[in-house]
Design a protein around this motif. Sequence first.
Motif, PDB file in Angstrom:
ATOM      1  N   ILE A  20      53.485  43.218  39.418  1.00  0.00           N
ATOM      2  CA  ILE A  20      52.405  42.306  39.008  1.00  0.00           C
ATOM      3  C   ILE A  20      51.090  43.071  38.898  1.00  0.00           C
ATOM      4  O   ILE A  20      50.305  42.862  37.966  1.00  0.00           O
ATOM      5  N   GLY A  21      50.851  43.961  39.853  1.00  0.00           N
ATOM      6  CA  GLY A  21      49.628  44.759  39.853  1.00  0.00           C
ATOM      7  C   GLY A  21      49.493  45.607  38.604  1.00  0.00           C
ATOM      8  O   GLY A  21      48.387  45.760  38.053  1.00  0.00           O
ATOM      9  N   MET A  22      50.594  46.155  38.117  1.00  0.00           N
ATOM     10  CA  MET A  22      50.566  46.963  36.896  1.00  0.00           C
ATOM     11  C   MET A  22      50.149  46.123  35.694  1.00  0.00           C
ATOM     12  O   MET A  22      49.313  46.537  34.879  1.00  0.00           O
TER      13      MET A  22
ATOM     14  N   ILE B  34      45.094  38.425  46.751  1.00  0.00           N
ATOM     15  CA  ILE B  34      44.546  39.502  45.919  1.00  0.00           C
ATOM     16  C   ILE B  34      44.930  39.298  44.453  1.00  0.00           C
ATOM     17  O   ILE B  34      44.092  39.402  43.552  1.00  0.00           O
ATOM     18  N   ILE B  35      46.187  39.008  44.222  1.00  0.00           N
ATOM     19  CA  ILE B  35      46.672  38.777  42.858  1.00  0.00           C
ATOM     20  C   ILE B  35      45.957  37.577  42.237  1.00  0.00           C
ATOM     21  O   ILE B  35      45.549  37.615  41.066  1.00  0.00           O
ATOM     22  N   ALA B  36      45.775  36.521  43.015  1.00  0.00           N
ATOM     23  CA  ALA B  36      45.121  35.314  42.514  1.00  0.00           C
ATOM     24  C   ALA B  36      43.674  35.582  42.127  1.00  0.00           C
ATOM     25  O   ALA B  36      43.235  35.232  41.018  1.00  0.00           O
ATOM     26  N   VAL B  37      42.903  36.201  43.011  1.00  0.00           N
ATOM     27  CA  VAL B  37      41.481  36.454  42.753  1.00  0.00           C
ATOM     28  C   VAL B  37      41.313  37.421  41.580  1.00  0.00           C
ATOM     29  O   VAL B  37      40.437  37.242  40.724  1.00  0.00           O
ATOM     30  N   PHE B  38      42.155  38.436  41.512  1.00  0.00           N
ATOM     31  CA  PHE B  38      42.111  39.408  40.410  1.00  0.00           C
ATOM     32  C   PHE B  38      42.273  38.694  39.076  1.00  0.00           C
ATOM     33  O   PHE B  38      41.499  38.929  38.128  1.00  0.00           O
ATOM     34  N   SER B  39      43.264  37.825  38.993  1.00  0.00           N
ATOM     35  CA  SER B  39      43.525  37.125  37.729  1.00  0.00           C
ATOM     36  C   SER B  39      42.398  36.162  37.373  1.00  0.00           C
ATOM     37  O   SER B  39      42.068  35.981  36.198  1.00  0.00           O
ATOM     38  N   ILE B  40      41.788  35.550  38.390  1.00  0.00           N
ATOM     39  CA  ILE B  40      40.666  34.634  38.144  1.00  0.00           C
ATOM     40  C   ILE B  40      39.477  35.390  37.561  1.00  0.00           C
ATOM     41  O   ILE B  40      38.823  34.922  36.632  1.00  0.00           O
ATOM     42  N   ILE B  41      39.200  36.566  38.091  1.00  0.00           N
ATOM     43  CA  ILE B  41      38.054  37.359  37.633  1.00  0.00           C
ATOM     44  C   ILE B  41      38.187  37.742  36.156  1.00  0.00           C
ATOM     45  O   ILE B  41      37.206  37.710  35.409  1.00  0.00           O
ATOM     46  N   ILE B  42      39.407  38.075  35.734  1.00  0.00           N
ATOM     47  CA  ILE B  42      39.590  38.493  34.336  1.00  0.00           C
ATOM     48  C   ILE B  42      39.994  37.308  33.446  1.00  0.00           C
ATOM     49  O   ILE B  42      40.449  37.500  32.321  1.00  0.00           O
TER      50      ILE B  42
ATOM     51  N   ILE C   8      30.166  43.909  41.143  1.00  0.00           N
ATOM     52  CA  ILE C   8      30.400  42.617  41.787  1.00  0.00           C
ATOM     53  C   ILE C   8      31.889  42.290  41.888  1.00  0.00           C
ATOM     54  O   ILE C   8      32.357  41.698  42.869  1.00  0.00           O
ATOM     55  N   TYR C   9      32.664  42.701  40.889  1.00  0.00           N
ATOM     56  CA  TYR C   9      34.089  42.393  40.898  1.00  0.00           C
ATOM     57  C   TYR C   9      34.836  43.191  41.968  1.00  0.00           C
ATOM     58  O   TYR C   9      35.714  42.654  42.667  1.00  0.00           O
ATOM     59  N   LEU C  10      34.495  44.465  42.093  1.00  0.00           N
ATOM     60  CA  LEU C  10      35.121  45.285  43.132  1.00  0.00           C
ATOM     61  C   LEU C  10      34.743  44.770  44.517  1.00  0.00           C
ATOM     62  O   LEU C  10      35.591  44.713  45.421  1.00  0.00           O
ATOM     63  N   LEU C  11      33.486  44.373  44.689  1.00  0.00           N
ATOM     64  CA  LEU C  11      33.056  43.815  45.975  1.00  0.00           C
ATOM     65  C   LEU C  11      33.829  42.543  46.312  1.00  0.00           C
ATOM     66  O   LEU C  11      34.238  42.343  47.459  1.00  0.00           O
ATOM     67  N   LEU C  12      34.041  41.698  45.307  1.00  0.00           N
ATOM     68  CA  LEU C  12      34.810  40.468  45.532  1.00  0.00           C
ATOM     69  C   LEU C  12      36.233  40.772  45.962  1.00  0.00           C
ATOM     70  O   LEU C  12      36.792  40.111  46.843  1.00  0.00           O
ATOM     71  N   MET C  13      36.832  41.782  45.342  1.00  0.00           N
ATOM     72  CA  MET C  13      38.212  42.144  45.690  1.00  0.00           C
ATOM     73  C   MET C  13      38.291  42.718  47.108  1.00  0.00           C
ATOM     74  O   MET C  13      39.245  42.446  47.844  1.00  0.00           O
TER      75      MET C  13
END
Length: 415
Positions: free
Chosen positions: A256-258, A324-332, A96-101
């Motif tokens: 930031i991605g790292m 992308i950075i925002a959604v990634f951080s929200i998920i984790i 689900i997380y990969l699909l969201l990204m």
Amino acid sequence: MFYYLFRDLLIDLPGAGLFTYVSFRAPITFITSIIISMVIGKHIIKHLQKKQIGESIRDLGLEGQMSKKGTPTMGGIIILISIIVPCLLFGRLRNIYLLLMLITTAWLGALGFADDYIKVFKKNKEGMPGKAKIVGQIGLGLIVGFTLFLSPEAVIIENPKDLTTEQVTTIKKQQTYKLWNENDEGMSKSTKTTIPFVKGNNLDYADIVAFFGKYKQEAAWILFVIVTVFIITATSNGANLTDGLDGLAAGSSAIIGMALAIMAYVSSNIAFAQYLNIMFVPGSEELVVYAAAFMGAMVGFLWYNSFPAQVFMGDTGSLSIGGIIAVFSIIIHKELLLPILCGIFLVEDLSVMLQVSYFKYTKKKYGEGRRILLMSPLHHHYQKKGIPEPKIVTRFWIVGIFLAVLTVIITLKIR
């Protein structure tokens, strides 16, 4: 694709099992992303030049600025392809997380592309109306927020140290394949998130809306969705403003991605989560694969975007990478760390807001507008001071590395 192909192969093919490990798929994804971006980048740039899709630049009196006029824009297409294709090849697509990204990437990519299209082909320098952009960003925020609220797979273990040895063993065996639900091994839906410099390191949105009494959990999720919308909009616009010098936005985003990849990896590994006493987010290991594709796309794009740039990413790229950075951080559950991690974006945002506000205030009070900076965003201020563009970009990268390391340290070690 390869994950399912090699996992379900009936033939015992040597090395096939490697594709079930994130530690193998992530580096391969990174390499593939770089190769794709460098290969297709050359052809896309030629096509953009052929179609005369160049940047229209207004003379602001900056050194070397007018030499960039006509440089191909909409290069964000390179970034989008270089992220999506490797993820489709090496990601676990039922996650689900990969699909969201992937939805985030496509959604904001389309939004940015529409903005660039209006600027380039419709000859409208303003691009898409600001309200339309915000509506698009709000729409994505609602999708992300409600998906994390409704999906049975989007769960966490708040206190992994409380798990028994038997539970940990079960999780280690199953976490790659299992579809989690909130009844499994102490897992639950949670509105908790990580905050820096505070004992316990966590904040529950439910505590903020405790005055709702027995409805506080429902109110917490509503607050979470609102925060999600705000963070996506702010970070997306911050990345857009940062994209003003050759390589600045792409390089800063790779850094930031790292940091996000490191935090996603330890959050998805029960052993690390127990040792560091952080939230365990089952399934978030696939975000490491996504982060690898993201970093590879940024590094590959820098091959053409570093000074002097052969192509600009345009809103197609800048709106996407911020979201992308925002959604990634929200998920984790690390969204409140973004002011530190994305300090470069934040300062660029604030520099424009302060400049405009102060100009309007002084114009109303004194009859003439005054400025705090020589020019905003902040990177143009340093250009006006005569600092060469590559030096400004490199210094911003150094600050970005410092902020990324600081974010990881305060998240994982300072409790």
